[in-house]
Design an enzyme around this catalytic site. Structure first.
Site, PDB file in Angstrom:
ATOM      1  N   ASP A 113       0.808  -1.226   0.000  1.00 20.30           N
ATOM      2  CA  ASP A 113       0.000   0.000   0.000  1.00 20.30           C
ATOM      3  C   ASP A 113       0.839   1.273   0.000  1.00 20.30           C
ATOM      4  N   CYS A 167     -16.302 -18.802  -7.668  1.00 21.37           N
ATOM      5  CA  CYS A 167     -17.511 -18.284  -7.011  1.00 21.37           C
ATOM      6  C   CYS A 167     -18.756 -19.042  -7.465  1.00 21.37           C
ATOM      7  N   CYS A 170     -22.764 -18.772  -6.373  1.00 17.70           N
ATOM      8  CA  CYS A 170     -22.872 -18.156  -5.038  1.00 17.70           C
ATOM      9  C   CYS A 170     -22.985 -16.636  -5.161  1.00 17.70           C
ATOM     10  N   CYS A 173     -21.976 -12.883  -0.590  1.00 21.25           N
ATOM     11  CA  CYS A 173     -21.342 -11.606  -0.226  1.00 21.25           C
ATOM     12  C   CYS A 173     -22.148 -10.431  -0.752  1.00 21.25           C
ATOM     13  N   CYS A 177     -24.554  -7.458   1.987  1.00 23.40           N
ATOM     14  CA  CYS A 177     -24.038  -6.084   2.157  1.00 23.40           C
ATOM     15  C   CYS A 177     -25.114  -5.152   2.733  1.00 23.40           C
ATOM     16  N   CYS A 193     -19.814   1.803   0.592  1.00 25.17           N
ATOM     17  CA  CYS A 193     -19.215   0.728   1.402  1.00 25.17           C
ATOM     18  C   CYS A 193     -18.887   1.254   2.804  1.00 25.17           C
ATOM     19  N   CYS A 220     -15.608  -3.004   7.840  1.00 24.07           N
ATOM     20  CA  CYS A 220     -16.751  -3.921   7.773  1.00 24.07           C
ATOM     21  C   CYS A 220     -16.227  -5.248   7.238  1.00 24.07           C
ATOM     22  N   CYS A 223     -19.110  -8.955   3.968  1.00 21.07           N
ATOM     23  CA  CYS A 223     -19.013  -9.696   2.705  1.00 21.07           C
ATOM     24  C   CYS A 223     -17.903 -10.738   2.762  1.00 21.07           C
ATOM     25  N   CYS A 227     -18.326 -15.692   3.171  1.00 21.29           N
ATOM     26  CA  CYS A 227     -17.803 -16.462   2.030  1.00 21.29           C
ATOM     27  C   CYS A 227     -17.628 -17.937   2.409  1.00 21.29           C
TER      28      CYS A 227
HETATM   29  C1  B12 Z   1      -8.961   1.376  -2.453  1.00 19.03           C
HETATM   30  C2  B12 Z   1      -9.017   0.200  -1.507  1.00 19.03           C
HETATM   31  C3  B12 Z   1     -10.180   0.025  -0.754  1.00 19.03           C
HETATM   32  C4  B12 Z   1     -11.449   0.823  -1.023  1.00 19.03           C
HETATM   33  C5  B12 Z   1     -12.103   0.274  -2.306  1.00 19.03           C
HETATM   34  C6  B12 Z   1     -12.190  -1.262  -2.306  1.00 19.03           C
HETATM   35  C7  B12 Z   1     -12.140  -1.898  -3.680  1.00 19.03           C
HETATM   36  N1  B12 Z   1     -12.829  -3.011  -3.789  1.00 19.03           N
HETATM   37  O1  B12 Z   1     -11.480  -1.415  -4.565  1.00 19.03           O
HETATM   38  C8  B12 Z   1     -12.254   0.573   0.289  1.00 19.03           C
HETATM   39  C9  B12 Z   1     -11.968   1.688   1.280  1.00 19.03           C
HETATM   40  C10 B12 Z   1     -13.771   0.463   0.129  1.00 19.03           C
HETATM   41  C11 B12 Z   1     -11.620  -0.712   0.785  1.00 19.03           C
HETATM   42  C12 B12 Z   1     -12.265  -1.589   1.634  1.00 19.03           C
HETATM   43  C13 B12 Z   1     -11.717  -2.781   2.087  1.00 19.03           C
HETATM   44  N2  B12 Z   1     -10.448  -3.182   1.924  1.00 19.03           N
HETATM   45 CO1  B12 Z   1      -9.191  -2.262   0.752  1.00 19.03          CO
HETATM   46  N3  B12 Z   1      -7.916  -1.618  -0.486  1.00 19.03           N
HETATM   47  C14 B12 Z   1      -7.927  -0.684  -1.390  1.00 19.03           C
HETATM   48  C15 B12 Z   1      -6.614  -0.651  -2.183  1.00 19.03           C
HETATM   49  C16 B12 Z   1      -5.738   0.461  -1.614  1.00 19.03           C
HETATM   50  C17 B12 Z   1      -6.771  -0.493  -3.700  1.00 19.03           C
HETATM   51  C18 B12 Z   1      -7.828  -1.428  -4.340  1.00 19.03           C
HETATM   52  C19 B12 Z   1      -8.069  -1.073  -5.787  1.00 19.03           C
HETATM   53  O2  B12 Z   1      -7.157  -1.052  -6.595  1.00 19.03           O
HETATM   54  N4  B12 Z   1      -9.313  -0.735  -6.119  1.00 19.03           N
HETATM   55  C20 B12 Z   1      -9.662  -0.299  -7.461  1.00 19.03           C
HETATM   56  C21 B12 Z   1     -10.608  -1.261  -8.166  1.00 19.03           C
HETATM   57  C22 B12 Z   1     -10.754  -0.855  -9.640  1.00 19.03           C
HETATM   58  O3  B12 Z   1     -10.014  -2.469  -8.126  1.00 19.03           O
HETATM   59  P1  B12 Z   1     -10.725  -3.862  -7.883  1.00 19.03           P
HETATM   60  O4  B12 Z   1     -11.633  -3.990  -6.736  1.00 19.03           O
HETATM   61  O5  B12 Z   1      -9.609  -4.770  -7.926  1.00 19.03           O
HETATM   62  O6  B12 Z   1     -11.685  -3.861  -9.118  1.00 19.03           O
HETATM   63  C23 B12 Z   1     -11.651  -4.890  -9.961  1.00 19.03           C
HETATM   64  C24 B12 Z   1     -12.998  -5.450 -10.232  1.00 19.03           C
HETATM   65  O7  B12 Z   1     -13.900  -4.390 -10.390  1.00 19.03           O
HETATM   66  C25 B12 Z   1     -12.611  -6.185 -11.434  1.00 19.03           C
HETATM   67  N5  B12 Z   1     -13.695  -6.402 -12.353  1.00 19.03           N
HETATM   68  C26 B12 Z   1     -14.472  -5.531 -12.989  1.00 19.03           C
HETATM   69  N6  B12 Z   1     -15.333  -6.172 -13.725  1.00 19.03           N
HETATM   70  C27 B12 Z   1     -15.072  -7.479 -13.594  1.00 19.03           C
HETATM   71  C28 B12 Z   1     -15.699  -8.581 -14.161  1.00 19.03           C
HETATM   72  C29 B12 Z   1     -15.183  -9.833 -13.827  1.00 19.03           C
HETATM   73  C30 B12 Z   1     -15.833 -11.019 -14.417  1.00 19.03           C
HETATM   74  C31 B12 Z   1     -14.100  -9.973 -12.936  1.00 19.03           C
HETATM   75  C32 B12 Z   1     -13.551 -11.309 -12.588  1.00 19.03           C
HETATM   76  C33 B12 Z   1     -13.515  -8.843 -12.357  1.00 19.03           C
HETATM   77  C34 B12 Z   1     -14.032  -7.617 -12.719  1.00 19.03           C
HETATM   78  O8  B12 Z   1     -11.644  -5.476 -12.148  1.00 19.03           O
HETATM   79  C35 B12 Z   1     -11.173  -4.455 -11.347  1.00 19.03           C
HETATM   80  C36 B12 Z   1      -9.673  -4.383 -11.531  1.00 19.03           C
HETATM   81  O9  B12 Z   1      -9.070  -5.633 -11.353  1.00 19.03           O
HETATM   82  C37 B12 Z   1      -6.025  -2.080  -1.859  1.00 19.03           C
HETATM   83  C38 B12 Z   1      -4.505  -2.153  -1.751  1.00 19.03           C
HETATM   84  C39 B12 Z   1      -3.876  -2.168  -3.126  1.00 19.03           C
HETATM   85  N7  B12 Z   1      -2.887  -1.325  -3.315  1.00 19.03           N
HETATM   86  O10 B12 Z   1      -4.281  -2.923  -3.991  1.00 19.03           O
HETATM   87  C40 B12 Z   1      -6.693  -2.406  -0.503  1.00 19.03           C
HETATM   88  C41 B12 Z   1      -7.151  -3.863  -0.286  1.00 19.03           C
HETATM   89  C42 B12 Z   1      -7.911  -4.285  -1.517  1.00 19.03           C
HETATM   90  N8  B12 Z   1      -8.093  -3.767   0.817  1.00 19.03           N
HETATM   91  C43 B12 Z   1      -8.079  -4.780   1.600  1.00 19.03           C
HETATM   92  C44 B12 Z   1      -9.005  -5.014   2.656  1.00 19.03           C
HETATM   93  C45 B12 Z   1      -8.649  -6.086   3.670  1.00 19.03           C
HETATM   94  C46 B12 Z   1     -10.184  -4.263   2.729  1.00 19.03           C
HETATM   95  C47 B12 Z   1     -11.406  -4.515   3.630  1.00 19.03           C
HETATM   96  C48 B12 Z   1     -11.720  -5.981   3.849  1.00 19.03           C
HETATM   97  C49 B12 Z   1     -11.164  -3.807   4.994  1.00 19.03           C
HETATM   98  C50 B12 Z   1     -12.305  -3.908   5.990  1.00 19.03           C
HETATM   99  N9  B12 Z   1     -12.451  -5.015   6.706  1.00 19.03           N
HETATM  100  O11 B12 Z   1     -13.055  -2.969   6.154  1.00 19.03           O
HETATM  101  C51 B12 Z   1     -12.526  -3.799   2.844  1.00 19.03           C
HETATM  102  C52 B12 Z   1     -13.226  -4.740   1.835  1.00 19.03           C
HETATM  103  C53 B12 Z   1     -14.319  -4.091   1.059  1.00 19.03           C
HETATM  104  C54 B12 Z   1     -14.524  -4.745  -0.316  1.00 19.03           C
HETATM  105  N10 B12 Z   1     -15.554  -5.559  -0.473  1.00 19.03           N
HETATM  106  O12 B12 Z   1     -13.708  -4.499  -1.224  1.00 19.03           O
HETATM  107  C55 B12 Z   1      -7.028  -5.784   1.185  1.00 19.03           C
HETATM  108  C56 B12 Z   1      -7.718  -6.967   0.512  1.00 19.03           C
HETATM  109  C57 B12 Z   1      -6.949  -8.255   0.616  1.00 19.03           C
HETATM  110  C58 B12 Z   1      -7.559  -9.291  -0.284  1.00 19.03           C
HETATM  111  N11 B12 Z   1      -7.657 -10.524   0.202  1.00 19.03           N
HETATM  112  O13 B12 Z   1      -7.956  -9.001  -1.394  1.00 19.03           O
HETATM  113  C59 B12 Z   1      -6.108  -4.924   0.221  1.00 19.03           C
HETATM  114  C60 B12 Z   1      -5.486  -5.672  -0.944  1.00 19.03           C
HETATM  115  C61 B12 Z   1      -5.020  -4.300   1.116  1.00 19.03           C
HETATM  116  C62 B12 Z   1      -3.895  -5.278   1.436  1.00 19.03           C
HETATM  117  N12 B12 Z   1      -2.665  -4.874   1.204  1.00 19.03           N
HETATM  118  O14 B12 Z   1      -4.096  -6.373   1.900  1.00 19.03           O
HETATM  119  N13 B12 Z   1     -10.387  -0.892   0.245  1.00 19.03           N
HETATM  120  S1  SF4 Z   2     -19.267 -15.265  -0.905  1.00 15.75           S
HETATM  121 FE1  SF4 Z   2     -17.224 -15.924  -1.629  1.00 15.75          FE
HETATM  122  S2  SF4 Z   2     -17.668 -17.595  -3.082  1.00 15.75           S
HETATM  123 FE2  SF4 Z   2     -19.603 -16.523  -2.732  1.00 15.75          FE
HETATM  124  S3  SF4 Z   2     -19.705 -15.041  -4.429  1.00 15.75           S
HETATM  125 FE3  SF4 Z   2     -18.793 -13.986  -2.681  1.00 15.75          FE
HETATM  126  S4  SF4 Z   2     -16.579 -14.206  -2.940  1.00 15.75           S
HETATM  127 FE4  SF4 Z   2     -17.569 -15.709  -4.281  1.00 15.75          FE
HETATM  128  S1  SF4 Z   3     -17.247  -4.255   3.426  1.00 19.81           S
HETATM  129 FE1  SF4 Z   3     -19.373  -4.227   4.208  1.00 19.81          FE
HETATM  130  S2  SF4 Z   3     -20.308  -2.405   3.298  1.00 19.81           S
HETATM  131 FE2  SF4 Z   3     -18.400  -2.813   2.157  1.00 19.81          FE
HETATM  132  S3  SF4 Z   3     -19.065  -4.059   0.448  1.00 19.81           S
HETATM  133 FE3  SF4 Z   3     -18.496  -5.510   2.055  1.00 19.81          FE
HETATM  134  S4  SF4 Z   3     -20.431  -5.911   3.155  1.00 19.81           S
HETATM  135 FE4  SF4 Z   3     -20.749  -4.061   1.908  1.00 19.81          FE
END
Ligand code: B12
Ligand code: SF4
Ligand code: SF4
Length: 358
Positions: A113, A167, A170, A173, A177, A193, A220, A223, A227
């Site tokens: 990060d 997935c 399923c 998640c 939400c 979120c 939070c 989600c 899983c």
């Molecule tokens: C910004 C960010 C956030 C933001 C946005 C989250 C998000 N989903 O992007 C917020 C603040 C909401 C957040 C929340 C959380 N985060 Co965060 N976050 C990040 C960060 C800094 C960047 C993520 C990113 O690039 N987002 C941009 C979007 C475009 O990326 P994306 O989700 O990968 O989007 C993809 C999909 O949309 C996909 N897609 C689109 N269409 C389609 C269609 C298909 C078929 C498929 C397969 C995919 C697909 O393509 C996109 C690009 O790959 C990363 C660290 C990092 N540098 O990577 C940590 C990171 C993702 N976070 C992490 C964590 C732990 C969390 C939380 C669980 C924390 C919590 N308990 O509250 C939550 C989870 C919420 C959730 N459901 O995502 C971990 C996740 C670890 C893991 N196992 O993946 C990371 C990797 C940090 C780390 N170093 O460990 N986070």
């Molecule tokens: S709960 Fe886990 S297995 Fe089910 S759709 Fe979400 S990420 Fe995929």
């Molecule tokens: S972290 Fe909580 S609020 Fe964010 S997408 Fe997952 S279930 Fe929804």
């Protein structure tokens, strides 16, 4: 740890662009900066040839959502009830990077990060897991409980096989939400979120989203916790990331009394410290407003005069939900002395006949 080639995520630039264009990043302006470098490792560092991805298990024991059944207590997400993971993962990455440099003479850079890196698609390309419908990386061995880090290196390492999506049909998640933050599977609108709202969002939280926050005061896990792949996760062994029991089940009433110094002491070294006291109190007061416990109205009252408008506004909202008659009685005098527009709006929203968040 697994390895991906530096050019292994060709679909990432378009997907990141689409996410940003849709405004789904909210106020995270840093996600817009250096977007080309984020989406393509070679743009960040021209010489990179391979990416070593680390996934670190942080599964706890028992039900990660247990605290949601106790509305007078604070639910803090699992990753945050322990020491900040960044230092721990960075230490591990540095020792591996050191070996790479020493044995092969390669140049290395380590990221957790700290730079624009798309850790999840890279981890999928390296075979650590797949991006689930909740967009987080899921692994067949560790479920959704993995934290990620990356080493970029000039070494041409043999790449591992990417992981495919497991997935299936399923959608647990998506359905769990509380704030309906997924416009579609694999797509997250961060603006809805709770993790974004309670950790990243600097300002007032929209009244329509407050009820869904429940008692989640930092992050939070809903989600992630539902899983089905979590059933294979073993609880985490890393002692430096051991859960701090003292942060589990904190009383909202006690948290409402935190001043800046006590906030810093209680959350020293943990991710929670990052919000600062005012934003944390904003979250605590939302949880108090959601608690349904009339007795907690007394915890909101002193904050009607808090120096921070973020806190004052949520004190009005919480009191309005728990003791509306008292809030209405205080409103005329409070409005006279109130200069902040949002706090004024919260008082006005209490007026009978106008729309009230409750
Ligand atoms: C910004 C960010 C956030 C933001 C946005 C989250 C998000 N989903 O992007 C917020 C603040 C909401 C957040 C929340 C959380 N985060 Co965060 N976050 C990040 C960060 C800094 C960047 C993520 C990113 O690039 N987002 C941009 C979007 C475009 O990326 P994306 O989700 O990968 O989007 C993809 C999909 O949309 C996909 N897609 C689109 N269409 C389609 C269609 C298909 C078929 C498929 C397969 C995919 C697909 O393509 C996109 C690009 O790959 C990363 C660290 C990092 N540098 O990577 C940590 C990171 C993702 N976070 C992490 C964590 C732990 C969390 C939380 C669980 C924390 C919590 N308990 O509250 C939550 C989870 C919420 C959730 N459901 O995502 C971990 C996740 C670890 C893991 N196992 O993946 C990371 C990797 C940090 C780390 N170093 O460990 N986070
Ligand atoms: S709960 Fe886990 S297995 Fe089910 S759709 Fe979400 S990420 Fe995929
Ligand atoms: S972290 Fe909580 S609020 Fe964010 S997408 Fe997952 S279930 Fe929804």
């Amino acid at each position: 740890m697994r390895v991906a080639a530096a050019d292994a995520i060709p679909e990432a630039p378009g997907r990141l662009e689409a996410w940003l264009e849709a405004g789904h990043h909210g106020e995270m302006g840093w996600m817009e900066d250096r977007r080309d470098q984020r989406a393509d490792p070679r743009r960040l560092w021209g010489e990179v040839r391979s990416v070593v991805m680390l996934g670190m298990n942080y599964a706890g024991e028992g039900d990660a959502l247990a605290m949601l059944a106790h509305p007078d207590k604070a639910a803090i997400s699992l990753y945050a009830r322990r020491r900040d993971y960044h230092d721990v993962i960075k230490g591990k990455l540095k020792s591996v990077a050191g070996l790479l440099a020493a044995r092969g003479g390669a140049d290395v850079k380590v990221f957790v990060d700290t730079a624009p890196v798309m850790e999840k698609p890279l981890a999928q390309a390296a075979g650590l897991g797949w991006q689930g419908k909740h967009t987080v990386l899921v692994s067949r061995e560790h479920g959704s409980w993995l934290l990620l880090g990356a080493i970029y290196t000039t070494a041409e390492l043999p790449a591992d096989q990417p992981e495919s999506d497991h997935c299936g049909s399923c959608r647990r998640c998506l359905d769990i939400c509380p704030t309906d933050a997924f416009p579609a599977p694999y797509k997250l609108d961060a603006r809805r979120c709770i993790s974004y709202l309670t950790i990243e969002h600097q300002g007032h939280i929209d009244s329509s989203l407050r009820p869904g926050i429940g008692n989640r005061v930092f992050g939070c896990d809903d989600c992630l916790a539902v899983c089905p792949w979590n059933k294979f996760a073993q609880s985490a062994q890393e002692t430096r990331l051991a859960l701090k029991d003292e942060l589990d089940g904190l009383d909202l009433a006690a948290l409402a009394e935190l001043d800046d110094a006590r906030f810093r002491t209680l959350f020293a070294g943990t991710p929670v410290k990052r919000t600062g006291r005012d934003r944390f109190l904003r979250n605590v007061l939302i949880a108090i407003g959601n608690s349904g416990r009339a007795g907690l109205a007394a915890s909101a009252l002193p904050h009607l005069r808090d120096p921070s408008p973020l806190v004052r506004a949520m004190a009005v909202w919480a009191l309005g939900r728990l003791d509306p008659a008292h809030a209405l009685a205080l409103a005329p005098a409070a409005l006279e002395g109130e200069g902040d527009p949002q706090v004024r709006a919260e008082w006005r929203a209490l007026t009978p006949g106008t729309e009230h968040a409750a």
